[in-house]
Scaffold this active site. Structure first.
Site, PDB file in Angstrom:
ATOM      1  N   CYS A  78      55.497  54.206   4.644  1.00  0.00           N
ATOM      2  CA  CYS A  78      54.422  53.569   4.593  1.00  0.00           C
ATOM      3  C   CYS A  78      53.779  52.873   5.945  1.00  0.00           C
ATOM      4  CB  CYS A  78      54.440  52.658   3.823  1.00  0.00           C
ATOM      5  SG  CYS A  78      52.567  51.867   3.441  1.00  0.00           S
ATOM      6  N   HIS A 165      55.860  56.113  -1.220  1.00  0.00           N
ATOM      7  CA  HIS A 165      57.237  55.604  -1.378  1.00  0.00           C
ATOM      8  C   HIS A 165      58.346  56.430  -2.237  1.00  0.00           C
ATOM      9  CE1 HIS A 165      55.978  51.834   0.368  1.00  0.00           C
ATOM     10  NE2 HIS A 165      55.064  52.378   0.026  1.00  0.00           N
ATOM     11  N   GLU A 167      61.251  56.555  -3.059  1.00  0.00           N
ATOM     12  CA  GLU A 167      62.077  55.351  -3.159  1.00  0.00           C
ATOM     13  C   GLU A 167      61.939  55.174  -5.348  1.00  0.00           C
ATOM     14  OE1 GLU A 167      60.377  54.498  -1.211  1.00  0.00           O
ATOM     15  OE2 GLU A 167      59.750  52.509  -0.878  1.00  0.00           O
TER      16      GLU A 167
END
Ligand code: XMP
Length: 508
Positions: A78, A165, A167
């Site tokens: 990001c 993202h 994660e």
């Protein structure tokens, strides 16, 4: 030294999650704030996190140029991806609206970063700016329907950027992507396990402490116990543990915890100081002044006891990683307020010692896994959290010996019933609270006017937010009957059905 992934934090709400995901791959990862001086020893890869900032802001947080030089392996997520793109002359523009939520990847190339990731794979987006156009320094790896650049590779370098993202749970193949980066592209060994943590930590503690002495306060909880056992493995009886009975522990807890510590071979001194704490609490009804009185008395008792040990150099503490991250995070944590009272003059001697924190790098569940590998029993490792001020903040209003006795009995019935009905491990924390009101009841032929207790049980992962637990009615009914029939002084039981926020877990 083992392989490490360095995560550079620009203030993203997901930074801790990145660290967790990588550790779940059995690779050690560590977070540093973006402005910190990095130690690159053993670092095999660098991840630049997201951020609430925009690279287009005049004072946007800067990526240390060291990371992008010298052939390091770098993954920008990001903000990190936008920063690298901007730095290398690609176009980054505000999107007009914040793109938030699910998206699907399109046009994925056969790049090793996307090994095993199918076309249309769902990813989670949360960004205000977008990379709108790359230049010939870049190779495009994937797009989505709404953004042209979802992933890129800086040609000729081991540097990558992704707009989404990986994660978070909603990025279906996020773990696969992180594994491709960490294992295939950075070449990390997946050898970081609780056992390897124990071996390296014990060796480091031996070297650090040498033949000196450590004093440590134990609470009976998971963190201080695991920290003490690690220290004991390293320096044996030169670790001096102190366990204080503040008179506000659970029923029989002092004896049972001391016994558990002795079984673990810890060199522990139990100090019975209940009267000192109850004296300090006399006449106090306001929650914060009660907390302060308990905290100040603890320091006095601990200091008195620590002075009995000759030539102490170190203070052991059970600090864990989330506390450390809070205090160093890019967005600033509560460290300033936490530390302010340490600056007040006349610090007790033990506060001037060097601090040793063997669990400083572990998350809570990792502390439990290390504890298990050290042979610590499940009944210590699966204990509910218990606040330092103990029953002192669960007896609303002034604390007296009689009220402590009543609440200990109520709490004992509640907690042992949870265990008996196999509900204890289902809830994150359970507590009984003694309310500062009396209510009318009838027992036999007599009118009673006695205390009300509240029962509370919550589900949570970190105590920051919590839902009240839907314990079975039959269970609540049995516990309520047992409490009212067996505990003299209680004639009414209520169940707390508030979540956090807006309520807190403790009532004071
Ligand atoms: P609250 O009541 O703030 O509690 O929702 C969140 C978690 O923190 C514990 N807690 C404390 N722990 N000293 C502690 O060591 C304190 O003064 C204290 N106050 C709350 C609480 O038990 C819960 O796990």
């Amino acid at each position: 030294m083992e392989d490490r992934i360095l995560i550079v934090d620009f203030g993203s709400q997901y930074t801790q999650l990145i660290a967790r995901r990588i550790r779940e791959l059995n690779v050690y990862s560590e977070i540093i704030p973006y402005h910190a001086e990095p130690d690159l020893n053993g670092v095999k890869g660098i991840i630049l996190s997201g951020s609430p900032h925009s690279v287009l802001e005049k004072n946007a947080p800067k990526v240390n140029p060291v990371f992008l030089e010298n052939n390091h392996s770098v993954l920008g997520i990001c903000y990190g991806a936008q920063y690298i793109a901007n730095d290398q002359g690609a176009k980054v523009l505000p999107s007009g609206h914040r793109e938030y939520g699910r998206a699907n990847l399109k046009g994925i190339t056969s790049h090793p970063l996307f090994k095993g990731i199918p076309e249309n794979s769902q990813v989670w987006m949360s960004h205000g700016d977008s990379i709108t156009e790359l230049n010939d320094k870049f190779e495009l790896i994937a797009s989505t329907n709404s953004i042209p650049v979802a992933a890129y590779h800086v040609q000729g370098k081991n540097i990558y950027g992704i707009q989404f993202h990986p994660e978070v749970y909603h990025s279906t193949d996020g773990v696969q992507l992180l594994k491709n980066f960490v294992v295939d592209l950075c070449g990390c060994d997946q050898s970081w396990t609780p056992q390897s943590y124990i071996e390296t930590t014990v060796a480091e503690l031996k070297e650090k402490i040498g033949d000196q002495q450590v004093v440590m306060g134990l609470s009976g909880g998971v963190d201080s116990t695991v920290a003490a056992v690690l220290l004991h493995e390293a320096i044996g009886d030169r670790l001096h543990c102190i366990f204080v009975d503040n008179g506000l522990l659970r029923k029989n807890e002092f004896e049972s915890v001391i016994k558990q510590y002795e079984d673990l071979d810890l060199n522990v001194t139990g100090v019975r100081a209940g009267d000192r704490f109850l004296d300090a609490l006399k006449g106090k009804t306001e929650p914060e002044s009660k907390r302060k009185a308990i905290g100040a008395t603890f320091i006095q008792v601990f200091d008195d006891e620590a002075h009995r040990i000759k030539n102490v150099d170190w203070l052991g503490q059970g600090t864990i990683y989330p506390d450390v991250i809070e205090s160093v995070s890019a967005s600033g944590g509560p460290s300033a307020t936490i530390k302010s009272h340490h600056n007040v003059g006349g610090l007790p001697d033990f506060m001037k010692l060097n601090v040793v924190e063997p669990l400083k790098w572990l998350f809570k569940d990792e502390v439990r896994r290390v504890g298990k590998a050290l042979g610590i029993k499940d009944d210590i490792l699966s204990r509910h959290p218990f606040p330092g001020p103990g029953l002192g903040i669960r007896i609303l209003g002034e604390v007296t010996h009689e009220k402590v006795r009543i609440l200990q009995d109520v709490d004992d019935i509640y907690i042992s019933s949870l265990k008996k009905h196999k509900l204890y491990d289902e809830v994150w924390q359970a507590a009984a609270i003694l309310l500062p009101i009396q209510s009318v009841g009838v027992m036999g032929d007599e009118r009673t006017y006695e205390n009300v207790v509240a029962l509370r049980a919550v589900g949570s992962t970190d105590g920051m937010t919590a839902d009240w637990s839907h314990l079975p009615y039959e269970f609540l009914s049995e516990v309520s009957n047992n409490i009212i029939n067996r505990v003299k002084g209680v004639n009414r039981v209520v169940y707390d059905i508030s979540s956090k926020p807006p309520s807190t877990i403790e009532w004071e």
